[in-house]
Design an enzyme around this catalytic site. Structure first.
Site, PDB file in Angstrom:
ATOM      1  CD  GLU A  29      -2.294   3.641   6.009  1.00 37.70           C
ATOM      2  OE1 GLU A  29      -2.256   3.413   4.767  1.00 37.70           O
ATOM      3  OE2 GLU A  29      -2.735   4.874   6.504  1.00 37.70           O
ATOM      4  NE  ARG A 254       3.184  -3.094  -5.248  1.00 45.88           N
ATOM      5  CZ  ARG A 254       2.634  -2.350  -4.560  1.00 45.88           C
ATOM      6  NH1 ARG A 254       3.167  -0.918  -4.787  1.00 45.88           N
ATOM      7  NH2 ARG A 254       1.855  -2.461  -3.448  1.00 45.88           N
ATOM      8  CE  LYS A 264      -3.209  -2.527   2.296  1.00 43.88           C
ATOM      9  NZ  LYS A 264      -2.795  -1.791   3.281  1.00 43.88           N
TER      10      LYS A 264
END
Length: 547
Positions: A29, A254, A264
């Site tokens: 994204e 992850r 983020k």
RNA sequence: UGCCCGAUGGUGUAAUGGUAGCACAGCAGACUCUGAAUCUGCUUGUCUAGGUUCAAAUCCUAGUCGGGCAACCA
């Protein structure tokens, strides 16, 4: 790339004829910069396509215009390219599929599999309920198909305010998987989109959009992280209900790295509060940060290969990353001399006003990389901790009366220690053996210590930025309270060092080994009048080396 | 609390019913004009309890521990 459980599945799919080609995708994204965690995903997505001779799409998952910014698009592409991957012509935007997604939503309504819901976020939360108890069916669930079609049309036409209505998939309000309790698939957002402008005021939700994107593009194996595991039944439900081609989603763990954070949101917080200089601050785990720090794509890829792909959640020691950085840099970085904490040494036996040049190898283990010349004169700088007035045992370097080798130059012996009024050592006097020119004595005597040096007259001042880990905690995200309380106050030390003259012409990004210190690279802040170097990573140091 | 997922040395991973291996880290030594690199050696592991089997890290059952999910984010 090495094998993993996903490749085992692909091998089986290929063998059984389920698939004849492999298509993957990396779907960021555009709402932030890529970090080392994304690097793991990129290596998997692109690496898998490469391994099986398939293709990997770069696809922007731009379904939420209020969160996204095209500012990030260029940075994302630069980072993927820097890592060494190429999407060729396969660059896609989720927003290019908005028309088809809308048609799919209408089709769902026509099948009686979706309905417009007027419940607020909080109200629906009550209907959805809690995992161990069945939910309640909202009244709107029994609206007629015609009315749903009409309402959805009005949503699209902009007749309602944000939040007034939402389109829900009609699945199962009693499902033990909350994502199956009539999830929202379209919401109203009166926001312009970088790609579609003001054409839409309704946008598809991730769960609805992502599976359609994968299906439209013919993705075979849709790889994502573990938190999407519970979304998979919904992914499958949508494509199955619409009778569309069904890619299969597979999830992997992850990446977590010690002494840093990967969120983020938290990374953005560091940037916004100016706790780091920017996204590309060399202390950041971002790809641009690592690039600026002097890490190489080869090292990052080797690291990603080494850590593997599993479903086990883990916290990987950053030492493993640094190991791969050193391994690569050791191969490619030319050797230079720089003194970071200078102590002046006068070679009293060396004629005043005289100087000479020594030819030193760029890489002692790689003679084919050639040599460079380094000027030498009567006054030089050495590293302050390469001298001990009262040496501890096993100290191989300079001390009163001991002889050491100045790398590539002469053997010198310390004769005098000059101190200021406070007793601080300000200068050393040494004699040299003129017959040891180049660093070896004709009589073959062994000298254990070799230290680096820079001519005082010829050396150039440079700003040197010494980076250390950003946090003092191994896992700041898991600590109590604010993660920022665990920032390492010494994560950056800026000093002025003296570098050998040839280093002054280094261009940003050029990488070197400062012998006996570490790997450094010229920072983009470097100018002709002021070289700036970043410490990428220190050399390994034997624990027995005490200063 | 319901559902889902996971568990192999300090760390990351391999072993797909048949010798628990590799890398990092650590320790010791050799070599060395970088206390680097290189080379050699060493320490340390299958979450627990049952079961199946000639044989279990692997299959089954139960438990323990860890993680995920309850945005009109992705």
């Amino acid at each position: 790339m090495s094998s993993n459980f996903i490749h085992d599945i692909i091998d089986a799919d290929l063998a059984s004829g389920k698939h004849s080609e492999v298509v993957t995708r990396f779907p960021p994204e555009p709402n932030g910069y890529l970090h080392i965690g994304h690097a793991k995903a990129i290596c998997l997505d692109f690496g898998t396509a490469l391994k099986y001779g398939g293709r990997c799409h770069l696809r922007y998952d731009d379904t939420n215009p209020t969160a996204e910014d095209t500012e990030y698009v260029g940075a994302i592409e630069e980072d993927v390219r820097w890592l060494g991957f190429d999407w060729g012509k396969n660059l896609f935007w989720a927003s290019d599929y908005f028309d088809r997604m809308y048609e799919c939503a209408v089709e769902l309504i026509q099948m009686g599999k979706a309905y417009v819901c007027d419940l607020s976020v909080d109200a629906f939360k009550e209907y959805r309920g809690v995992p161990h108890l069945p939910g309640k069916e909202p009244a709107g669930r029994n609206r007629s198909i015609e009315e749903n079609l009409e309402l959805f049309e009005k949503m699209k036409a902009g007749e309602f305010a944000d939040g007034a209505y939402v389109l829900r998939a009609k699945i199962d309000m009693n499902s033990p998987n909350l994502h199956m309790r009539d999830p929202a698939i379209y919401r109203i957002k009166h926001a312009s989109h970088h790609n579609t402008g003001d054409k839409w005021c309704i946008y598809p939700m991730y769960d609805f959009a992502h599976c359609l994107e994968d299906s439209i593009e013919g993705v075979t194996h849709s790889l994502c992280t573990l938190e999407f595991e519970v979304h998979r039944p919904l992914y499958d439900w949508i494509l199955e209900t619409l009778s569309l081609y069904q890619p299969h989603q597979y999830e992997f763990a992850r990446l977590n790295l010690t002494y840093t954070i990967m969120s983020k949101r938290k990374l953005l917080e560091l940037v916004k509060e100016k706790l780091v200089s920017n996204w590309d601050d060399p202390r950041m785990p971002t790809i641009c940060g690592m690039r600026r720090r002097g890490y190489t794509p080869e090292a990052v890829r080797a690291f990603c290969t080494e850590i593997g792909i599993t479903k086990t959640e883990s916290l990987t020691d950053v030492a493993l990353l640094e190991h791969h950085v050193r391994t690569d840099l050791n191969e490619i970085a030319p050797r230079r001399m720089a003194v970071l904490d200078p102590l002046k040494v006068v070679i009293t036996t060396y004629p005043e006003g005289q100087s000479e040049e020594f030819e030193l190898p760029n890489h002692p283990q790689k003679p084919e990389t050639g040599t460079r010349t380094v000027p030498f004169a009567r006054e030089i700088f050495i590293e302050r901790d390469d001298f001990m007035e009262e040496p501890v045992k096993k100290f191989f370097r300079l001390a009163p009366g001991t002889e050491v080798r100045l790398r590539g130059a002469y053997l010198v012996t310390c004769t005098d220690v000059i101190k200021d009024a406070n007793g601080n050592i300000v200068e050393l006097h040494c004699t040299h053996d003129p017959d040891s020119r180049g660093g070896n004595a004709p009589d073959g005597r062994k000298v254990k210590g070799t230290i680096h040096w820079v001519s005082a007259q010829h050396g150039i001042k440079a700003e040197v930025r010494l980076y250390d880990r950003l946090f003092t905690s191994e896992n700041p995200a898991a600590e109590e309270g604010d993660f920022k309380d665990y920032l390492n106050p010494d994560s950056l030390k800026v000093i002025t060092g003296i570098i050998e003259p040839g280093l002054a012409s280094a261009n940003p990004g050029d990488k070197f080994q400062f012998e006996r210190i570490g790997y450094f690279c010229a920072d983009p802040d470097t100018t002709e009048s002021k070289p700036v170097f970043n410490r990428t990573v220190g050399l390994r140091e034997a624990a027995s080396k005490q200063a």
